[in-house]
Design an enzyme around this catalytic site. Structure first.
Site, PDB file in Angstrom:
ATOM      1  N   ASP A  61      42.548  44.439 132.932  1.00  0.00           N
ATOM      2  CA  ASP A  61      43.304  43.439 133.682  1.00  0.00           C
ATOM      3  C   ASP A  61      42.487  43.146 134.938  1.00  0.00           C
ATOM      4  OD1 ASP A  61      44.961  41.994 135.322  1.00  0.00           O
ATOM      5  OD2 ASP A  61      46.657  43.397 135.213  1.00  0.00           O
ATOM      6  N   ARG A  68      47.430  19.277 139.174  1.00  0.00           N
ATOM      7  CA  ARG A  68      46.511  20.420 139.135  1.00  0.00           C
ATOM      8  C   ARG A  68      46.165  20.852 140.553  1.00  0.00           C
ATOM      9  NH1 ARG A  68      48.274  20.465 134.943  1.00  0.00           N
ATOM     10  NH2 ARG A  68      47.292  20.417 132.889  1.00  0.00           N
ATOM     11  N   TYR A 114      45.536  24.803 140.775  1.00  0.00           N
ATOM     12  CA  TYR A 114      44.460  25.044 139.807  1.00  0.00           C
ATOM     13  C   TYR A 114      43.143  24.455 140.320  1.00  0.00           C
ATOM     14  CZ  TYR A 114      41.908  24.915 135.358  1.00  0.00           C
ATOM     15  OH  TYR A 114      40.972  25.067 134.362  1.00  0.00           O
ATOM     16  N   LYS A 168      39.823  26.525 141.348  1.00  0.00           N
ATOM     17  CA  LYS A 168      38.583  26.325 140.589  1.00  0.00           C
ATOM     18  C   LYS A 168      37.473  25.819 141.505  1.00  0.00           C
ATOM     19  CE  LYS A 168      39.675  27.676 136.403  1.00  0.00           C
ATOM     20  NZ  LYS A 168      38.941  28.755 135.717  1.00  0.00           N
ATOM     21  N   PRO A 224      44.204  28.956 122.799  1.00  0.00           N
ATOM     22  CA  PRO A 224      45.616  29.363 122.660  1.00  0.00           C
ATOM     23  C   PRO A 224      46.454  28.961 123.873  1.00  0.00           C
ATOM     24  CG  PRO A 224      44.176  31.135 121.973  1.00  0.00           C
ATOM     25  CD  PRO A 224      43.281  30.072 122.537  1.00  0.00           C
ATOM     26  N   ARG A 258      50.569  25.359 126.465  1.00  0.00           N
ATOM     27  CA  ARG A 258      50.936  24.349 127.462  1.00  0.00           C
ATOM     28  C   ARG A 258      51.396  23.061 126.781  1.00  0.00           C
ATOM     29  NH1 ARG A 258      46.523  22.946 130.741  1.00  0.00           N
ATOM     30  NH2 ARG A 258      45.025  24.252 129.665  1.00  0.00           N
ATOM     31  N   ARG A 294      42.195  11.569 128.161  1.00  0.00           N
ATOM     32  CA  ARG A 294      41.435  11.804 129.390  1.00  0.00           C
ATOM     33  C   ARG A 294      39.943  11.936 129.107  1.00  0.00           C
ATOM     34  NH1 ARG A 294      44.429  16.809 132.445  1.00  0.00           N
ATOM     35  NH2 ARG A 294      43.222  17.947 130.899  1.00  0.00           N
TER      36      ARG A 294
HETATM   37  P1  NAD Z   1      42.914  31.157 127.111  1.00  0.00           P
HETATM   38  O1  NAD Z   1      43.590  30.771 128.405  1.00  0.00           O
HETATM   39  O2  NAD Z   1      43.518  30.670 125.860  1.00  0.00           O
HETATM   40  O3  NAD Z   1      42.760  32.721 127.024  1.00  0.00           O
HETATM   41  C1  NAD Z   1      42.682  33.432 128.188  1.00  0.00           C
HETATM   42  C2  NAD Z   1      42.510  34.917 127.922  1.00  0.00           C
HETATM   43  O4  NAD Z   1      42.664  35.520 129.200  1.00  0.00           O
HETATM   44  C3  NAD Z   1      43.537  35.555 127.016  1.00  0.00           C
HETATM   45  O5  NAD Z   1      42.881  36.317 126.020  1.00  0.00           O
HETATM   46  C4  NAD Z   1      44.347  36.451 127.964  1.00  0.00           C
HETATM   47  O6  NAD Z   1      44.806  37.628 127.350  1.00  0.00           O
HETATM   48  C5  NAD Z   1      43.330  36.732 129.044  1.00  0.00           C
HETATM   49  N1  NAD Z   1      43.911  37.126 130.328  1.00  0.00           N
HETATM   50  C6  NAD Z   1      44.988  36.596 130.945  1.00  0.00           C
HETATM   51  N2  NAD Z   1      45.238  37.257 132.088  1.00  0.00           N
HETATM   52  C7  NAD Z   1      44.272  38.206 132.210  1.00  0.00           C
HETATM   53  C8  NAD Z   1      43.996  39.202 133.180  1.00  0.00           C
HETATM   54  N3  NAD Z   1      44.781  39.373 134.249  1.00  0.00           N
HETATM   55  N4  NAD Z   1      42.908  39.995 132.981  1.00  0.00           N
HETATM   56  C9  NAD Z   1      42.125  39.852 131.898  1.00  0.00           C
HETATM   57  N5  NAD Z   1      42.353  38.927 130.945  1.00  0.00           N
HETATM   58  C10 NAD Z   1      43.410  38.115 131.098  1.00  0.00           C
HETATM   59  O7  NAD Z   1      41.389  30.698 127.174  1.00  0.00           O
HETATM   60  P2  NAD Z   1      40.737  29.348 127.701  1.00  0.00           P
HETATM   61  O8  NAD Z   1      41.715  28.205 127.710  1.00  0.00           O
HETATM   62  O9  NAD Z   1      39.483  29.227 126.914  1.00  0.00           O
HETATM   63  O10 NAD Z   1      40.426  29.620 129.241  1.00  0.00           O
HETATM   64  C11 NAD Z   1      39.370  30.463 129.646  1.00  0.00           C
HETATM   65  C12 NAD Z   1      38.842  29.999 130.995  1.00  0.00           C
HETATM   66  O11 NAD Z   1      38.350  28.670 130.882  1.00  0.00           O
HETATM   67  C13 NAD Z   1      39.886  29.956 132.120  1.00  0.00           C
HETATM   68  O12 NAD Z   1      39.298  30.354 133.336  1.00  0.00           O
HETATM   69  C14 NAD Z   1      40.261  28.497 132.174  1.00  0.00           C
HETATM   70  O13 NAD Z   1      40.747  28.099 133.438  1.00  0.00           O
HETATM   71  C15 NAD Z   1      38.915  27.866 131.887  1.00  0.00           C
HETATM   72  N6  NAD Z   1      39.036  26.486 131.436  1.00  0.00           N
HETATM   73  C16 NAD Z   1      39.711  26.209 130.295  1.00  0.00           C
HETATM   74  C17 NAD Z   1      39.846  24.882 129.899  1.00  0.00           C
HETATM   75  C18 NAD Z   1      40.604  24.521 128.653  1.00  0.00           C
HETATM   76  O14 NAD Z   1      40.888  23.336 128.467  1.00  0.00           O
HETATM   77  N7  NAD Z   1      40.904  25.450 127.770  1.00  0.00           N
HETATM   78  C19 NAD Z   1      39.280  23.858 130.659  1.00  0.00           C
HETATM   79  C20 NAD Z   1      38.592  24.191 131.820  1.00  0.00           C
HETATM   80  C21 NAD Z   1      38.473  25.516 132.199  1.00  0.00           C
END
Ligand code: NAD
Length: 246
Positions: free
Chosen positions: A59, A145, A148, A152, A184, A189, A206
């Site tokens: 975590d 956002r 967020y 970021k 996921p 969302r 978008r």
């Molecule tokens: P996701 O959000 O689907 O998965 C996130 C993972 O993080 C999960 O496996 C979860 O168990 C883990 N997690 C949550 N809290 C945690 C903690 N406290 N410690 C350790 N692990 C933890 O994956 P995603 O959407 O690919 O996002 C990954 C990153 O990419 C994030 O930083 C997100 O902001 C960024 N991001 C995602 C998108 C998108 O559209 N998916 C776009 C831009 C940026």
């Protein structure tokens, strides 16, 4: 294609989405990957499926656990900070809890993990840190956002600060700014809006390319920035966003 053989890569939030695809892509190029996630069972499953990946439950909000795990490992050559969370709302929707969770998970955890990993990297005079920011940051505003985007943007600020401090010490630090990527948490969302198809169409609209990104498309940039092919690049934020920020 470059090889990452001989390098150890530490990836946070590696059980799903971009983190998982990154762990898989790094391992496919020969890195020894330490895949970490708060969901320990899910990273164990990943490690059992993919050669070159070992799993650790972590975590990233638990400062003691971060320190204990990273100091128990040999020095890392690659660190991928991927943990993050989206708060959906304007400034008026954002309360202290939403602000704190956004900054704790998206920014402070990255600070702590990187601080724990840096001494080993400095000792060996070699390290590449790849931070997963977002195009919604200091690069671009998007509706609902507020916390967020601010958190970021902090990642991009930290990326540049770390790059500036250690540019002569063999350490590089770059950020990736994805557009909307299938994952996921994105599915969750979309479901939470109550109208999955409409919300999906709005996300696709978008992106000028008219589709969502795939986690593997972000993982390619992770591998490039992690390895020696990008040796002349540091302190930058790379958009991989389907044209959203054109
Ligand atoms: P996701 O959000 O689907 O998965 C996130 C993972 O993080 C999960 O496996 C979860 O168990 C883990 N997690 C949550 N809290 C945690 C903690 N406290 N410690 C350790 N692990 C933890 O994956 P995603 O959407 O690919 O996002 C990954 C990153 O990419 C994030 O930083 C997100 O902001 C960024 N991001 C995602 C998108 C998108 O559209 N998916 C776009 C831009 C940026």
């Amino acid at each position: 294609e470059q090889t990452l053989a001989g390098k150890t890569a530490f990836v946070t939030a590696a059980a799903n989405g971009i983190g998982r695809a990154s762990a898989e892509a790094l391992a496919a190029r020969g890195a020894a990957v330490v895949a970490t996630d708060i969901d320990g069972a899910a990273v164990e499953t990943l490690a059992a499926q993919v050669d070159g990946i070992s799993a650790q439950r972590l975590d990233v909000l638990d400062a003691d656990a971060v320190d204990a795990l990273i100091t128990s490992l040999p020095p890392l050559q690659i660190l991928v900070n991927c943990a993050g969370w989206v708060h959906d709302g304007t400034i008026l929707d954002c309360d202290d809890d939403a602000w704190d969770r956004s900054f704790d998970l998206n920014a402070k955890a990255l600070f702590r993990v990187t601080k724990a990993a840096l001494p080993g990297m400095l000792e060996q005079g070699n390290g590449s840190i790849v931070n997963i920011a977002s195009i919604v940051s200091s690069e671009k505003g998007a509706p609902r956002r507020f916390a967020y985007g601010a958190s970021k943007a902090a990642i991009i600020g930290m990326t540049k600060a770390i790059a500036a401090d250690y540019v002569t010490a063999g350490i590089r630090c770059n950020a990736i700014c994805p557009g909307t990527v299938q994952s996921p948490s994105l599915e969750d969302r979309l479901k939470a809006t109550g109208d999955f198809d409409k919300a999906l169409a709005a996300f696709k609209d978008r992106q000028p390319m008219g589709r969502l990104g795939k986690p593997e498309e972000i993982a390619e940039m992770v591998c490039y920035l992690a390895g020696d092919l990008s040796a002349f690049t540091t302190g930058q934020a790379f958009a991989v966003d389907g044209g959203w920020s054109i």
